[in-house]
Design an enzyme around this catalytic site. Structure first.
Site, PDB file in Angstrom:
ATOM      1  N   LYS A 110     -23.880  -2.738  -4.997  1.00  0.00           N
ATOM      2  CA  LYS A 110     -22.820  -3.701  -4.667  1.00  0.00           C
ATOM      3  C   LYS A 110     -21.746  -2.953  -3.912  1.00  0.00           C
ATOM      4  O   LYS A 110     -21.591  -1.740  -4.057  1.00  0.00           O
ATOM      5  CB  LYS A 110     -22.229  -4.317  -5.941  1.00  0.00           C
ATOM      6  CG  LYS A 110     -21.622  -5.679  -5.724  1.00  0.00           C
ATOM      7  CD  LYS A 110     -22.684  -6.774  -5.624  1.00  0.00           C
ATOM      8  CE  LYS A 110     -22.086  -8.125  -5.328  1.00  0.00           C
ATOM      9  NZ  LYS A 110     -23.072  -9.201  -5.482  1.00  0.00           N
TER      10      LYS A 110
HETATM   11  P1  NAD Z   1     -17.352 -18.041  -1.935  1.00  0.00           P
HETATM   12  O1  NAD Z   1     -16.255 -17.163  -1.531  1.00  0.00           O
HETATM   13  O2  NAD Z   1     -18.119 -18.811  -0.909  1.00  0.00           O
HETATM   14  O3  NAD Z   1     -16.859 -19.122  -3.007  1.00  0.00           O
HETATM   15  C1  NAD Z   1     -16.143 -18.815  -4.145  1.00  0.00           C
HETATM   16  C2  NAD Z   1     -15.408 -20.087  -4.542  1.00  0.00           C
HETATM   17  O4  NAD Z   1     -14.772 -19.882  -5.807  1.00  0.00           O
HETATM   18  C3  NAD Z   1     -14.316 -20.504  -3.570  1.00  0.00           C
HETATM   19  O5  NAD Z   1     -14.379 -21.900  -3.400  1.00  0.00           O
HETATM   20  C4  NAD Z   1     -13.023 -20.102  -4.297  1.00  0.00           C
HETATM   21  O6  NAD Z   1     -11.947 -20.926  -3.927  1.00  0.00           O
HETATM   22  C5  NAD Z   1     -13.442 -20.338  -5.709  1.00  0.00           C
HETATM   23  N1  NAD Z   1     -12.657 -19.647  -6.701  1.00  0.00           N
HETATM   24  C6  NAD Z   1     -12.160 -18.380  -6.694  1.00  0.00           C
HETATM   25  N2  NAD Z   1     -11.490 -18.151  -7.827  1.00  0.00           N
HETATM   26  C7  NAD Z   1     -11.570 -19.281  -8.554  1.00  0.00           C
HETATM   27  C8  NAD Z   1     -11.104 -19.658  -9.823  1.00  0.00           C
HETATM   28  N3  NAD Z   1     -10.407 -18.835 -10.575  1.00  0.00           N
HETATM   29  N4  NAD Z   1     -11.392 -20.908 -10.253  1.00  0.00           N
HETATM   30  C9  NAD Z   1     -12.093 -21.763  -9.506  1.00  0.00           C
HETATM   31  N5  NAD Z   1     -12.574 -21.451  -8.313  1.00  0.00           N
HETATM   32  C10 NAD Z   1     -12.314 -20.229  -7.844  1.00  0.00           C
HETATM   33  O7  NAD Z   1     -18.327 -17.115  -2.805  1.00  0.00           O
HETATM   34  P2  NAD Z   1     -19.833 -17.369  -3.208  1.00  0.00           P
HETATM   35  O8  NAD Z   1     -20.691 -16.586  -2.289  1.00  0.00           O
HETATM   36  O9  NAD Z   1     -20.074 -18.816  -3.405  1.00  0.00           O
HETATM   37  O10 NAD Z   1     -19.895 -16.610  -4.625  1.00  0.00           O
HETATM   38  C11 NAD Z   1     -19.496 -17.237  -5.830  1.00  0.00           C
HETATM   39  C12 NAD Z   1     -20.128 -16.476  -6.992  1.00  0.00           C
HETATM   40  O11 NAD Z   1     -21.537 -16.461  -6.837  1.00  0.00           O
HETATM   41  C13 NAD Z   1     -19.712 -15.011  -7.123  1.00  0.00           C
HETATM   42  O12 NAD Z   1     -19.675 -14.658  -8.482  1.00  0.00           O
HETATM   43  C14 NAD Z   1     -20.841 -14.281  -6.442  1.00  0.00           C
HETATM   44  O13 NAD Z   1     -20.963 -12.942  -6.875  1.00  0.00           O
HETATM   45  C15 NAD Z   1     -21.997 -15.123  -6.884  1.00  0.00           C
HETATM   46  N6  NAD Z   1     -23.203 -14.999  -6.061  1.00  0.00           N
HETATM   47  C16 NAD Z   1     -23.175 -15.273  -4.727  1.00  0.00           C
HETATM   48  C17 NAD Z   1     -24.348 -15.160  -3.990  1.00  0.00           C
HETATM   49  C18 NAD Z   1     -24.412 -15.536  -2.529  1.00  0.00           C
HETATM   50  O14 NAD Z   1     -25.507 -15.517  -1.984  1.00  0.00           O
HETATM   51  N7  NAD Z   1     -23.326 -15.892  -1.882  1.00  0.00           N
HETATM   52  C19 NAD Z   1     -25.530 -14.728  -4.610  1.00  0.00           C
HETATM   53  C20 NAD Z   1     -25.517 -14.470  -5.971  1.00  0.00           C
HETATM   54  C21 NAD Z   1     -24.341 -14.614  -6.684  1.00  0.00           C
END
Ligand code: NAD
Length: 420
Positions: A110
């Site tokens: 990461k």
């Molecule tokens: P992103 O930046 O697209 O979205 C994150 C969202 O969460 C945003 O809408 C933000 O406003 C919101 N957010 C942030 N803090 C918040 C809070 N305290 N309460 C409510 N909403 C909040 O990111 P993403 O890629 O969708 O990732 C989200 C999660 O999924 C992370 O934990 C990431 O590690 C995990 N993840 C992502 C992927 C991927 O392919 N993008 C893969 C596996 C896991």
């Protein structure tokens, strides 16, 4: 087995606690448990970026490789003001288990940069990305470490990383990073893979507990890449999305919200918090709304001992990495709430990242239908494997998932042997 009552707020402590809980169920040779608990290597970089106003700002970034036992390391890059080395360590360890459960030939990694991408201009973001990519290039490569998007990064950021790495080499190396735009060697279906995967896993879990998906009420915390696609897909599968939130707040409607309209509103207004004709809820209240399926898809440490008893869902599908603390896990289990852990629930992203890497290495690209079918096959296989392990060993799904992952990594380690 009775679990110790601990309160953890640090993601790395959380990851270690989860690991040790599972490792108790795997007979490991002496020293191996300790070896698997440590990250293999960690890099901290402090680097300057020219800002638009002519000033120079110093940023701190990290890249952690947790394990290289199963193959090159794989894991996203996060741009967020709260990034810490311990958070990156935890996320790297979770990637090791996630890849092992899905049967991918990768170890976990990461990366992250302490910054607020929303406060940077496009030019500043590009310069920061190219410099960070250069700084971590000693760790990165298509055969050694392949980054991907995470919170605060997107396909454009991945394209800059790929271009920077390629400029240093003197030829294009698309396989150095995944989650790229399709125009530069990305895979169709990658951007929506994590959210789609969450929905597929939710479907499998609902089936396993006898919860009809038709009409099931869904609440999604974090309406970003993962959360928005999970909401849209679950709605298409017949579920009713009753609540969504982002970092600025959320909305709830007991008869359901339209995820497409929410997405349009988010694009226009930058948030779902002021979506009309719905009740306002805070981004923590959303975890407690009446629903059947809760998808935490924002950040880690959201469901804690403080609020776990107020979670009303029957299923928690962890779209985010590490949203549930170990103590909250215990509370939820005692109350009969089934938690499908992150390492299974959000593994659709890394599975299609793997497909992208394979396509780049072969310079031979698949159709969206092929990507989707292969994703579904791998995810369903993973879920059923973990479900069966949980039944056989009498453990929760997270422990079962980690048991399978640790067994696979340990098996490869014994077969390779300890060098020299
Ligand atoms: P992103 O930046 O697209 O979205 C994150 C969202 O969460 C945003 O809408 C933000 O406003 C919101 N957010 C942030 N803090 C918040 C809070 N305290 N309460 C409510 N909403 C909040 O990111 P993403 O890629 O969708 O990732 C989200 C999660 O999924 C992370 O934990 C990431 O590690 C995990 N993840 C992502 C992927 C991927 O392919 N993008 C893969 C596996 C896991």
């Amino acid at each position: 087995m009775a679990q110790p009552a601990i309160t953890v707020s640090d993601p790395w402590e959380m990851a270690l606690e989860q690991f040790h809980r599972a490792a108790r169920h795997v007979p490991l040779k002496k020293g191996i448990r300790e070896f698997l608990a440590y990250p293999k290597r960690e890099l901290t970089v402090n680097f300057p970026v020219k800002m638009d106003d002519g000033s120079v700002r110093i940023f701190t970034g990290y890249r952690v490789h947790h394990s290289t036992v199963l193959g090159p390391t794989k894991g996203g890059i996060r741009y967020h003001p709260d990034v810490t080395l311990n958070e990156v360590r935890a996320l790297a360890m979770w990637m090791t288990w996630k890849c092992a459960i899905a049967g991918l030939p990768y170890g976990g990694a990461k990366g992250g940069v302490v910054c607020d991408p929303k406060q940077l201009s496009a030019g500043e973001l590009e310069r920061l990305t190219r410099r960070y990519a250069t700084e971590i290039s000693v760790f990165m490569g298509p055969e050694s470490d392949i980054p991907a998007p995470d919170v605060g990064t997107n396909p454009q950021v991945m394209a800059w990383i790929m271009d920077t790495y390629s400029m240093h080499r003197g030829y294009s190396v698309p396989a150095v990073v995944t989650g790229k735009p399709v125009s530069v060697g990305g895979s169709v279906g990658r951007e929506e893979a994590t959210g789609l995967g969450c929905a597929l896993v939710a479907r499998e879990a609902a089936r396993a507990v006898g919860l009809p998906l038709e009409g099931a009420r869904v609440a999604v915390q974090g309406f970003g890449n993962v959360g928005s696609v999970a909401a849209l897909t679950l709605q298409r599968m017949g579920a009713v999305v009753v609540a969504v939130s982002d970092s600025r707040g959320g909305v709830y409607h007991p008869r359901g919200l339209d995820p497409e309209a929410l997405l349009r509103h988010k694009r226009a207004a930058g948030t779902v918090a002021d979506f009309p004709d719905a009740t306002h809820v805070s981004s923590t209240d959303i975890l407690e709304v009446p629903c059947d399926i809760l998808v935490p898809a924002a950040l880690e440490g959201q469901i804690t001992v403080e609020n776990a008893d107020r979670v009303r869902a029957r299923l928690v599908i962890e779209g985010a990495n590490g949203p549930t603390t170990p103590e909250a896990d215990d509370r939820l289990r005692q109350r009969g709430v089934l938690v499908v852990p992150d390492v299974v629930a959000n593994s659709g992203g890394v599975i299609v990242s793997y497909f992208e890497w394979v396509q780049d290495l072969q310079a031979f690209f698949w159709t969206e239908e092929e990507v989707r079918q292969r994703l579904e096959r791998l995810l369903v296989r993973s879920f059923r494997d973990v479900w069966r392990t949980a039944q056989e060993r009498g453990v929760d799904l997270r422990t079962a998932a980690l048991v399978r992952a640790i067994e696979r990594v340990a098996d490869a380690l014994y077969t390779r042997g300890i060098y020299p």
